[in-house]
Write an enzyme that holds these catalytic residues in place. Structure first.
Site, PDB file in Angstrom:
ATOM      1  N   LYS A  93      24.414  -0.278  25.236  1.00 24.78           N
ATOM      2  CA  LYS A  93      24.147  -1.708  25.637  1.00 24.78           C
ATOM      3  C   LYS A  93      24.829  -2.131  27.100  1.00 24.78           C
ATOM      4  O   LYS A  93      24.049  -2.691  27.732  1.00 24.78           O
ATOM      5  CB  LYS A  93      24.776  -2.795  24.513  1.00 24.78           C
ATOM      6  CG  LYS A  93      24.079  -2.703  23.092  1.00 24.78           C
ATOM      7  CD  LYS A  93      24.659  -3.533  22.335  1.00 24.78           C
ATOM      8  CE  LYS A  93      23.917  -3.779  20.980  1.00 24.78           C
ATOM      9  NZ  LYS A  93      22.539  -4.325  21.260  1.00 24.78           N
ATOM     10  N   ALA A 137      48.415   0.055  10.180  1.00 25.30           N
ATOM     11  CA  ALA A 137      48.248  -0.406   8.718  1.00 25.30           C
ATOM     12  C   ALA A 137      49.655  -0.529   8.183  1.00 25.30           C
ATOM     13  O   ALA A 137      49.843  -1.837   7.432  1.00 25.30           O
ATOM     14  CB  ALA A 137      47.507   0.649   7.739  1.00 25.30           C
ATOM     15  N   ARG A 154      52.805  -0.873   9.589  1.00 26.99           N
ATOM     16  CA  ARG A 154      53.234  -1.917  10.253  1.00 26.99           C
ATOM     17  C   ARG A 154      52.960  -3.391   9.797  1.00 26.99           C
ATOM     18  O   ARG A 154      53.767  -4.257   9.498  1.00 26.99           O
ATOM     19  CB  ARG A 154      53.115  -1.857  12.129  1.00 26.99           C
ATOM     20  CG  ARG A 154      54.299  -2.559  12.926  1.00 26.99           C
ATOM     21  CD  ARG A 154      54.042  -2.318  14.228  1.00 26.99           C
ATOM     22  NE  ARG A 154      52.953  -2.936  14.580  1.00 26.99           N
ATOM     23  CZ  ARG A 154      51.687  -2.031  15.121  1.00 26.99           C
ATOM     24  NH1 ARG A 154      51.824  -0.639  15.265  1.00 26.99           N
ATOM     25  NH2 ARG A 154      50.782  -2.732  15.912  1.00 26.99           N
ATOM     26  N   ARG A 212      36.683  -1.443  27.207  1.00 27.86           N
ATOM     27  CA  ARG A 212      37.196  -2.309  28.167  1.00 27.86           C
ATOM     28  C   ARG A 212      36.069  -2.494  29.273  1.00 27.86           C
ATOM     29  O   ARG A 212      35.837  -1.198  29.826  1.00 27.86           O
ATOM     30  CB  ARG A 212      38.628  -1.674  28.730  1.00 27.86           C
ATOM     31  CG  ARG A 212      39.209  -2.587  29.549  1.00 27.86           C
ATOM     32  CD  ARG A 212      40.495  -1.838  29.828  1.00 27.86           C
ATOM     33  NE  ARG A 212      41.438  -2.372  28.751  1.00 27.86           N
ATOM     34  CZ  ARG A 212      42.552  -1.563  28.467  1.00 27.86           C
ATOM     35  NH1 ARG A 212      42.795  -0.495  29.236  1.00 27.86           N
ATOM     36  NH2 ARG A 212      43.264  -1.811  27.369  1.00 27.86           N
ATOM     37  N   LYS A 222      48.859 -15.122  28.328  1.00 28.30           N
ATOM     38  CA  LYS A 222      50.000 -14.882  27.391  1.00 28.30           C
ATOM     39  C   LYS A 222      51.270 -15.538  28.235  1.00 28.30           C
ATOM     40  O   LYS A 222      51.140 -15.378  29.438  1.00 28.30           O
ATOM     41  CB  LYS A 222      50.253 -13.478  26.906  1.00 28.30           C
ATOM     42  CG  LYS A 222      49.177 -13.085  25.915  1.00 28.30           C
ATOM     43  CD  LYS A 222      49.433 -11.904  25.186  1.00 28.30           C
ATOM     44  CE  LYS A 222      48.573 -11.656  24.122  1.00 28.30           C
ATOM     45  NZ  LYS A 222      48.977 -10.258  23.409  1.00 28.30           N
ATOM     46  N   GLU A 224      36.296  -3.811  19.203  1.00 31.30           N
ATOM     47  CA  GLU A 224      37.115  -4.753  20.118  1.00 31.30           C
ATOM     48  C   GLU A 224      36.629  -4.801  21.410  1.00 31.30           C
ATOM     49  O   GLU A 224      36.733  -3.639  22.030  1.00 31.30           O
ATOM     50  CB  GLU A 224      38.472  -4.437  20.074  1.00 31.30           C
ATOM     51  CG  GLU A 224      39.310  -5.506  21.009  1.00 31.30           C
ATOM     52  CD  GLU A 224      40.800  -5.311  21.038  1.00 31.30           C
ATOM     53  OE1 GLU A 224      41.491  -5.802  20.067  1.00 31.30           O
ATOM     54  OE2 GLU A 224      41.356  -4.428  21.706  1.00 31.30           O
ATOM     55  N   GLU A 245      51.643  -3.310  33.848  1.00 26.98           N
ATOM     56  CA  GLU A 245      52.834  -3.944  32.727  1.00 26.98           C
ATOM     57  C   GLU A 245      52.592  -2.920  31.404  1.00 26.98           C
ATOM     58  O   GLU A 245      53.751  -2.807  30.795  1.00 26.98           O
ATOM     59  CB  GLU A 245      52.159  -5.339  32.407  1.00 26.98           C
ATOM     60  CG  GLU A 245      53.042  -6.143  31.603  1.00 26.98           C
ATOM     61  CD  GLU A 245      52.872  -5.953  30.091  1.00 26.98           C
ATOM     62  OE1 GLU A 245      53.701  -6.556  29.200  1.00 26.98           O
ATOM     63  OE2 GLU A 245      51.771  -5.251  29.456  1.00 26.98           O
TER      64      GLU A 245
END
Ligand code: GTP
Ligand code: MG
Length: 219
Positions: A36, A70, A72, A93, A128, A155, A170
């Protein structure tokens, strides 16, 4: 005895089969979303002579990090609990040129009929505390298998080159210090995030000016 052993072997085979099929659906979902994005990219280039998508990377979470997430987060260690709760097994990304491109790409993906938007986190409008900026979408996409349709979470992170530059540095520093970045460095990183923000704003302004000149020259 032999029949117990062969039953156990069957169980292991079945488990392996389901695991492989489970991971395959995420790979197929990534392939679909990548296609896509590729279509958008080529169409932009053809229609506009301007392609806002600078580069695209994708990754599948490793089985080790799926299990440790899972564990954690206290989700059950079953495939169905993992499928429902861990929504970043397939991750894409998209790095683009300008802040406005982030929203343009985000809107275009959301408007596609087979994509269901599950969640948006806009860390561009609401960065953030450390200065991290990006737009995150959790989308769901159907994957057509031979005997069923699976609805798979993906995601999608969309950010500018400046945001990506900051986030990758970072991330490296975060891992280097095992998540405990010394406060002095932390402050400097937040300052750098602010500089990246200013750069993005400046670039957007220049981009707008160029567009206005282009429009003016067309008339
Ligand atoms: P996870 O459970 O770790 O996926 O976090 P979350 O559910 O709070 O999701 P969020 O959307 O905040 O972050 C998901 C992903 O965004 C991470 O896996 C990173 O790739 C990226 N990300 C989020 N915050 C930061 C940050 O402060 N620095 C960097 N470098 N990346 C970040
Ligand atoms: Mg994550």
């Amino acid at each position: 005895m032999a029949s117990i052993a062969s039953k156990e072997l069957d169980n292991v085979k079945n488990l392996k089969d389901s695991l492989v099929r489970f991971m395959m659906t995420y790979k197929f979902a990534l392939d679909e979303v990548n296609t896509k994005i590729n279509i958008l990219k080529q169409e932009f280039q053809y229609a506009d002579d301007y392609n806002p998508i600078e580069h695209v990377t994708s990754r599948l979470k490793s089985p080790e990090s799926i299990i440790s997430k899972a564990y954690r987060k206290g989700f059950g260690l079953t495939l169905s609990a993992i499928k429902e709760n861990i929504r970043d097994i397939a991750g894409i990304r998209i790095t683009c040129s300008f802040i406005s491109d982030i929203y343009k790409i985000s809107r275009m993906l959301q408007s596609q009929k087979d994509i269901t938007l599950i969640e948006t986190k806009d860390y561009v409008k609401n960065p953030k505390p450390n200065g991290y900026r990006s737009v995150h979408l959790i989308i769901q996409i159907p994957v057509f298998m031979s005997d069923r349709v699976d609805h798979v979470f993906v995601e999608v992170q969309i950010r500018t080159i400046a945001m990506d530059f900051w986030a990758s540095l970072e991330h490296k520093i975060y891992y280097k210090y095992d998540g405990e970045i010394p406060s002095e460095l932390k402050e400097e990183l937040t300052e750098a995030a602010f500089t990246a923000l200013k750069l993005d704003e400046k670039m957007e302004k220049i981009h707008d000016q160029v567009n206005k000149i282009k429009e003016h020259n067309q008339f």
